[in-house]
Design an enzyme around this catalytic site. Structure first.
Site, PDB file in Angstrom:
ATOM      1  N   GLY A  52      -6.430   6.894   5.377  1.00 49.20           N
ATOM      2  CA  GLY A  52      -7.228   6.585   4.388  1.00 49.20           C
ATOM      3  C   GLY A  52      -7.749   5.415   4.531  1.00 49.20           C
ATOM      4  O   GLY A  52      -8.366   5.037   5.885  1.00 49.20           O
ATOM      5  N   ILE A  84      -6.527   2.292   5.826  1.00 47.30           N
ATOM      6  CA  ILE A  84      -6.785   0.782   7.248  1.00 47.30           C
ATOM      7  C   ILE A  84      -6.600   2.397   8.426  1.00 47.30           C
ATOM      8  O   ILE A  84      -6.832   1.806   9.441  1.00 47.30           O
ATOM      9  CB  ILE A  84      -4.837   0.797   6.229  1.00 47.30           C
ATOM     10  N   ARG A 139       4.865   1.225   5.133  1.00 51.28           N
ATOM     11  CA  ARG A 139       6.323   1.139   4.147  1.00 51.28           C
ATOM     12  C   ARG A 139       7.333   1.080   4.758  1.00 51.28           C
ATOM     13  O   ARG A 139       7.326   2.286   5.335  1.00 51.28           O
ATOM     14  CB  ARG A 139       5.615   1.270   2.897  1.00 51.28           C
ATOM     15  N   GLU A 163      13.852  -4.719   2.556  1.00 53.98           N
ATOM     16  CA  GLU A 163      13.273  -6.397   2.841  1.00 53.98           C
ATOM     17  C   GLU A 163      13.645  -7.288   2.269  1.00 53.98           C
ATOM     18  O   GLU A 163      13.614  -6.861   1.025  1.00 53.98           O
ATOM     19  CB  GLU A 163      11.868  -6.527   2.911  1.00 53.98           C
ATOM     20  N   HIS A 170       7.054  -8.157   7.124  1.00 50.32           N
ATOM     21  CA  HIS A 170       5.580  -7.845   6.260  1.00 50.32           C
ATOM     22  C   HIS A 170       5.522  -8.964   6.164  1.00 50.32           C
ATOM     23  O   HIS A 170       4.887  -9.455   4.281  1.00 50.32           O
ATOM     24  CB  HIS A 170       6.608  -7.407   4.540  1.00 50.32           C
TER      25      HIS A 170
HETATM   26  N1  LIG Z   1       2.225  -4.363   6.184  1.00 54.85           N
HETATM   27  C1  LIG Z   1       1.402  -4.979   4.356  1.00 54.85           C
HETATM   28  O1  LIG Z   1       1.232  -6.082   5.041  1.00 54.85           O
HETATM   29  C2  LIG Z   1       0.727  -3.647   3.927  1.00 54.85           C
HETATM   30  C3  LIG Z   1      -1.033  -5.045   4.067  1.00 54.85           C
HETATM   31  C4  LIG Z   1      -1.659  -3.334   2.838  1.00 54.85           C
HETATM   32  C5  LIG Z   1      -1.386  -2.229   3.013  1.00 54.85           C
HETATM   33  N2  LIG Z   1      -0.149  -1.510   3.689  1.00 54.85           N
HETATM   34  C6  LIG Z   1       0.739  -0.468   3.569  1.00 54.85           C
HETATM   35  O2  LIG Z   1      -0.540   0.466   4.236  1.00 54.85           O
HETATM   36  C7  LIG Z   1      -0.310   1.807   2.536  1.00 54.85           C
HETATM   37  C8  LIG Z   1      -2.268   1.664   3.407  1.00 54.85           C
HETATM   38  O3  LIG Z   1      -3.302   1.327   2.699  1.00 54.85           O
HETATM   39  P1  LIG Z   1      -4.287   2.427   2.580  1.00 54.85           P
HETATM   40  O4  LIG Z   1      -5.600   0.831   2.034  1.00 54.85           O
HETATM   41  O5  LIG Z   1      -4.699   2.721   3.710  1.00 54.85           O
HETATM   42  O6  LIG Z   1      -4.306   3.315   1.316  1.00 54.85           O
HETATM   43  P2  LIG Z   1      -5.219   4.611   0.591  1.00 54.85           P
HETATM   44  O7  LIG Z   1      -4.655   4.910  -0.098  1.00 54.85           O
HETATM   45  O8  LIG Z   1      -6.539   4.316   1.761  1.00 54.85           O
HETATM   46  O9  LIG Z   1      -4.527   6.042   2.438  1.00 54.85           O
HETATM   47  C9  LIG Z   1      -3.060   6.026   2.701  1.00 54.85           C
HETATM   48  C10 LIG Z   1      -3.584   7.053   3.020  1.00 54.85           C
HETATM   49  O10 LIG Z   1      -2.116   7.857   3.092  1.00 54.85           O
HETATM   50  C11 LIG Z   1      -2.567   9.204   2.908  1.00 54.85           C
HETATM   51  N3  LIG Z   1      -1.655  10.500   2.662  1.00 54.85           N
HETATM   52  C12 LIG Z   1      -0.617  10.233   1.408  1.00 54.85           C
HETATM   53  N4  LIG Z   1       0.349  11.245   1.776  1.00 54.85           N
HETATM   54  C13 LIG Z   1       0.949  11.997   3.383  1.00 54.85           C
HETATM   55  C14 LIG Z   1       1.023  12.742   4.125  1.00 54.85           C
HETATM   56  N5  LIG Z   1       1.977  12.698   3.280  1.00 54.85           N
HETATM   57  N6  LIG Z   1       0.989  12.405   5.061  1.00 54.85           N
HETATM   58  C15 LIG Z   1       0.240  11.332   5.469  1.00 54.85           C
HETATM   59  N7  LIG Z   1      -0.975  10.634   5.235  1.00 54.85           N
HETATM   60  C16 LIG Z   1      -0.525  10.894   3.748  1.00 54.85           C
HETATM   61  C17 LIG Z   1      -2.808   9.765   1.968  1.00 54.85           C
HETATM   62  O11 LIG Z   1      -4.390  11.114   1.904  1.00 54.85           O
HETATM   63  C18 LIG Z   1      -4.301   8.845   2.207  1.00 54.85           C
HETATM   64  O12 LIG Z   1      -5.755   8.470   3.258  1.00 54.85           O
HETATM   65  C19 LIG Z   1      -0.725   1.290   2.007  1.00 54.85           C
HETATM   66  O13 LIG Z   1      -0.145   2.080   0.443  1.00 54.85           O
HETATM   67  C20 LIG Z   1       0.712  -0.142   1.587  1.00 54.85           C
HETATM   68  O14 LIG Z   1       1.297   0.392   2.013  1.00 54.85           O
HETATM   69  C21 LIG Z   1       0.837  -2.378   3.605  1.00 54.85           C
END
Ligand SMILES: NC(=O)c1ccc[n+]([C@@H]2O[C@H](COP(=O)([O-])OP(=O)(O)OC[C@H]3O[C@@H](n4cnc5c(N)ncnc54)[C@H](O)[C@@H]3O)[C@@H](O)[C@H]2O)c1
Length: 358
Positions: free
Chosen positions: A173, A175, A255, A284, A303
């Protein structure tokens, strides 16, 4: 405040006990400068947004508290129309994770859920890269060795170079794609598993799309950047970890519950896996006696590895601009629950805000 004021609440977890903002400059000046907007921090560290709060505010900027169906159950005393007494029009999540927000409940109540992908992407992808390099180079082990004046141990902890090695991204996605771009100069082979991503997106990035099973077997570094959903909870369990090379590393910046932490701890302890880098945990914070905290081959973050001045300023600006769009009667650029744009209840409220703003 008068009835025409557009009321914005920021959850109380933005401030410390003295009422000071914990995270530096999150662009509150944008709210101060907006005509007709009144804002304040909500009291205390709430676990969940209450119906009373939903009845008092037009917009909420939300850090950790959950937004549930109960939030819209209408026991408040506000003047809003529609479901219960809610006057709320937008939940602006400070970040990109929205597993803490009940999207259907928001849509049913005509409430927009917005997030800040443009602002969150780089802080998280750079942390993924940092953990990849730190684990591969055994940074923490060598840091300790240096402090203990044990230079004699250097040869016992050979790092793993990244050139030509395979990076496996689970979740291509926002990130995941940014990470794929960042590692280009490192000359890694990049593969990704994401059942929902278009093949052309992967092609354009020079990423080979594969199934999760193949990714786990081939990758030297597995980086988890998928969203947490019912479909990804426990996605990487004992079997997936067992498929990994014993020389491979697992990085999770998404997550905690996506990875079975007990199975991961076992794999790291037995040597079935070389190491891990984790910014997130199943629980957490983890319990102080959680065995994962005792392992040498893990690099851990609370986190909060992504927490930088840049991240908070940009996320704050984006989250607040989404709120101000609504105050001006407009839809914000990034809406997670897109069906809400058809909600007559929301459209009515937006029209009212638009009139007030003109
Ligand atoms: N560590 C941190 O502080 C922090 C900060 C921001 C976000 N995050 C996490 O990062 C996650 C991703 O963020 P993003 O902006 O890239 O979100 P996004 O929605 O753009 O990307 C998530 C991707 O996961 C894919 N996905 C869904 N089901 C799947 C599966 N079964 N197998 C493989 N891929 C699958 C989706 O198709 C999508 O492309 C967020 O949901 C959040 O939980 C963590």
């Amino acid at each position: 405040m008068n009835n025409r004021d557009f009321r914005v609440g920021l959850t109380g977890d933005f401030v410390d006990a003295d009422g000071k903002v914990r995270y530096g400059n999150i662009r509150l000046d944008l709210l101060d400068d907006a005509p007709g907007v009144k804002w304040n921090f909500l009291d205390g560290d709430l676990d969940e947004i209450s119906p009373a709060t939903a009845s008092e505010y037009d917009a909420l900027v939300v850090l950790e508290p959950r937004v549930t169906r109960h939030t819209f159950s209408g026991s408040g005393s506000g003047s809003g129309s529609g479901s219960g007494d809610s006057r709320l029009s937008i939940v602006s999540r400070f970040g990109v994770g929205y597993d803490s927000v009940d999207l259907d409940a928001c849509t049913d109540s005509g409430v927009i859920v917005s997030i800040t992908p443009d602002a969150s992407r780089r802080p998280v992808s750079t942390v993924a890269l940092m953990l990849l390099l730190a684990t591969g180079h055994k940074l923490l082990i060598k840091d300790r060795m240096t402090r203990d004046n044990r230079w004699d141990l250097r040869g016992q902890h050979m790092g793993v170079g990244v050139t030509g090695r395979t990076l496996g991204i689970v979740g291509l996605g926002n990130i995941g794609r940014d990470l794929a771009k960042l590692v280009v100069p490192l000359e890694m082979k990049i593969i990704a598993a994401d059942p929902y991503v278009d093949a052309s997106v992967a092609d354009e990035l020079g990423v080979e799309l594969v199934g999760l099973d193949e990714l786990m077997t081939r990758a030297d570094f597995v980086v988890v950047t998928a969203a947490l959903t019912e479909g990804t909870r426990g996605l990487i369990g004992a079997a997936e970890l067992a498929a990994m090379k014993p020389t491979a590393f697992l990085i999770n910046v998404a997550r905690g519950p996506i990875v079975d932490q007990i199975a991961l701890t076992a794999a790291l302890s037995s040597g079935a896996l070389a190491g891990a880098g984790l910014d997130v945990f199943e629980k957490e914070p983890p319990d102080p006696d959680d065995p994962i905290l005792k392992l040498d081959n893990v690099t851990l973050g609370p986190h909060g590895l992504t927490w930088t001045d840049e991240a908070f300023r940009r996320v704050g600006e984006t989250a607040i601009r989404s709120v101000l769009d609504v105050a001006a009667g407009k839809l914000p650029p990034v809406i997670v629950n897109r069906a809400v744009a058809e909600s007559p209840e929301l459209l009515n409220r937006l029209a009212g805000y638009g009139e007030a703003a003109n």
